[in-house]
Write a protein that holds these residues in place. Structure first.
Motif, PDB file in Angstrom:
ATOM      1  N   GLY A  55       0.778  -1.232   0.000  1.00  0.00           N
ATOM      2  CA  GLY A  55       0.000   0.000   0.000  1.00  0.00           C
ATOM      3  C   GLY A  55       0.813   1.288   0.000  1.00  0.00           C
ATOM      4  N   ARG A  56       2.125   1.173   0.116  1.00  0.00           N
ATOM      5  CA  ARG A  56       2.933   2.392   0.080  1.00  0.00           C
ATOM      6  C   ARG A  56       2.836   3.021  -1.309  1.00  0.00           C
ATOM      7  N   THR A  57       2.810   4.337  -1.312  1.00  0.00           N
ATOM      8  CA  THR A  57       2.599   5.057  -2.570  1.00  0.00           C
ATOM      9  C   THR A  57       3.720   6.059  -2.851  1.00  0.00           C
ATOM     10  N   LYS A  58       3.860   6.376  -4.117  1.00  0.00           N
ATOM     11  CA  LYS A  58       4.778   7.431  -4.548  1.00  0.00           C
ATOM     12  C   LYS A  58       4.103   8.242  -5.636  1.00  0.00           C
ATOM     13  N   TYR A  59       4.396   9.526  -5.646  1.00  0.00           N
ATOM     14  CA  TYR A  59       3.821  10.412  -6.642  1.00  0.00           C
ATOM     15  C   TYR A  59       4.935  11.194  -7.323  1.00  0.00           C
ATOM     16  N   VAL A  60       4.691  11.555  -8.563  1.00  0.00           N
ATOM     17  CA  VAL A  60       5.704  12.257  -9.344  1.00  0.00           C
ATOM     18  C   VAL A  60       5.182  13.636  -9.727  1.00  0.00           C
ATOM     19  N   GLY A  61       6.030  14.628  -9.527  1.00  0.00           N
ATOM     20  CA  GLY A  61       5.755  15.963  -9.999  1.00  0.00           C
ATOM     21  C   GLY A  61       4.447  16.550  -9.524  1.00  0.00           C
ATOM     22  N   SER A  62       3.654  17.050 -10.472  1.00  0.00           N
ATOM     23  CA  SER A  62       2.437  17.787 -10.139  1.00  0.00           C
ATOM     24  C   SER A  62       1.325  16.900  -9.585  1.00  0.00           C
ATOM     25  N   ALA A  63       1.511  15.601  -9.607  1.00  0.00           N
ATOM     26  CA  ALA A  63       0.516  14.697  -9.023  1.00  0.00           C
ATOM     27  C   ALA A  63       0.518  14.777  -7.492  1.00  0.00           C
ATOM     28  N   LYS A  64       1.623  15.184  -6.925  1.00  0.00           N
ATOM     29  CA  LYS A  64       1.710  15.264  -5.467  1.00  0.00           C
ATOM     30  C   LYS A  64       0.699  16.261  -4.932  1.00  0.00           C
ATOM     31  N   GLY A  65      -0.083  15.817  -3.961  1.00  0.00           N
ATOM     32  CA  GLY A  65      -1.058  16.701  -3.334  1.00  0.00           C
ATOM     33  C   GLY A  65      -2.380  16.817  -4.058  1.00  0.00           C
ATOM     34  N   ARG A  66      -2.437  16.341  -5.301  1.00  0.00           N
ATOM     35  CA  ARG A  66      -3.687  16.422  -6.055  1.00  0.00           C
ATOM     36  C   ARG A  66      -4.266  15.061  -6.403  1.00  0.00           C
ATOM     37  N   PHE A  67      -3.392  14.079  -6.617  1.00  0.00           N
ATOM     38  CA  PHE A  67      -3.835  12.731  -7.017  1.00  0.00           C
ATOM     39  C   PHE A  67      -3.631  11.752  -5.878  1.00  0.00           C
ATOM     40  N   THR A  68      -4.480  10.733  -5.822  1.00  0.00           N
ATOM     41  CA  THR A  68      -4.336   9.665  -4.845  1.00  0.00           C
ATOM     42  C   THR A  68      -4.485   8.321  -5.548  1.00  0.00           C
ATOM     43  N   ILE A  69      -3.452   7.493  -5.421  1.00  0.00           N
ATOM     44  CA  ILE A  69      -3.512   6.144  -5.983  1.00  0.00           C
ATOM     45  C   ILE A  69      -3.889   5.167  -4.872  1.00  0.00           C
ATOM     46  N   SER A  70      -4.713   4.208  -5.207  1.00  0.00           N
ATOM     47  CA  SER A  70      -5.130   3.195  -4.230  1.00  0.00           C
ATOM     48  C   SER A  70      -5.394   1.885  -4.967  1.00  0.00           C
ATOM     49  N   ARG A  71      -5.578   0.820  -4.217  1.00  0.00           N
ATOM     50  CA  ARG A  71      -5.806  -0.476  -4.840  1.00  0.00           C
ATOM     51  C   ARG A  71      -6.795  -1.292  -4.035  1.00  0.00           C
ATOM     52  N   ASP A  72      -7.501  -2.175  -4.730  1.00  0.00           N
ATOM     53  CA  ASP A  72      -8.399  -3.145  -4.109  1.00  0.00           C
ATOM     54  C   ASP A  72      -7.978  -4.504  -4.649  1.00  0.00           C
ATOM     55  N   ASN A  73      -7.262  -5.261  -3.836  1.00  0.00           N
ATOM     56  CA  ASN A  73      -6.723  -6.527  -4.316  1.00  0.00           C
ATOM     57  C   ASN A  73      -7.819  -7.552  -4.601  1.00  0.00           C
ATOM     58  N   ASP A  74      -8.913  -7.486  -3.852  1.00  0.00           N
ATOM     59  CA  ASP A  74     -10.013  -8.428  -4.108  1.00  0.00           C
ATOM     60  C   ASP A  74     -10.613  -8.203  -5.490  1.00  0.00           C
ATOM     61  N   LYS A  75     -10.641  -6.952  -5.920  1.00  0.00           N
ATOM     62  CA  LYS A  75     -11.197  -6.618  -7.238  1.00  0.00           C
ATOM     63  C   LYS A  75     -10.122  -6.542  -8.314  1.00  0.00           C
ATOM     64  N   LYS A  76      -8.884  -6.739  -7.927  1.00  0.00           N
ATOM     65  CA  LYS A  76      -7.747  -6.673  -8.848  1.00  0.00           C
ATOM     66  C   LYS A  76      -7.788  -5.352  -9.620  1.00  0.00           C
TER      67      LYS A  76
END
Length: 115
Positions: A55-76
């Motif tokens: 679940g650790r995340t990294k963001y690049v450039g202008s995505a920081k503070g505006r975008f959020t990445i997440s995952r649901d492993n059950d739903k792949k």
């Protein structure tokens, strides 16, 4: 054969939000890292954000503070919540494993931000 299917793109005004989804069919998903990439018109593909199996995340450039990445492993499925969108976010958005890429990329989902 593993397939990647991105969805959720569209036309939005600057300042708006979109939530992208990428579903992986076939193969093992929970132990793999995943990332969102984007390819603006006439430019090379670039990394936007990544998420590893714990679940650790990294963001690049202008995505920081505006975008959020997440995952649901059950739903792949991996998601990208995009807020405060800017015209320069206009691009084709795609997903893949940044460490051990799947052989075939999906079609991507187009995001267009109007000013």
């Amino acid at each position: 054969q593993v397939q990647l299917a991105e969805s959720g793109g569209g036309l939005v005004q600057a300042g708006g939000s979109l939530r992208l989804s990428c579903t992986v069919s076939g193969g093992i998903f929970s132990t793999r890292a995943m990332a969102w990439y984007r390819q603006p018109p006439g430019k090379q593909r670039e990394l936007v954000a990544s998420i590893v199996s714990d679940g650790r995340t990294k963001y690049v450039g202008s995505a920081k503070g505006r975008f959020t990445i997440s995952r649901d492993n059950d739903k792949k499925t991996v998601y990208l919540q995009m807020n405060s969108l800017l015209p320069e976010d206009t691009a084709l958005y795609l997903c893949n494993d940044p460490m051990d890429p799947y052989d075939h990329w999906g079609q991507g989902t187009q995001v267009t931000v109007s000013s």
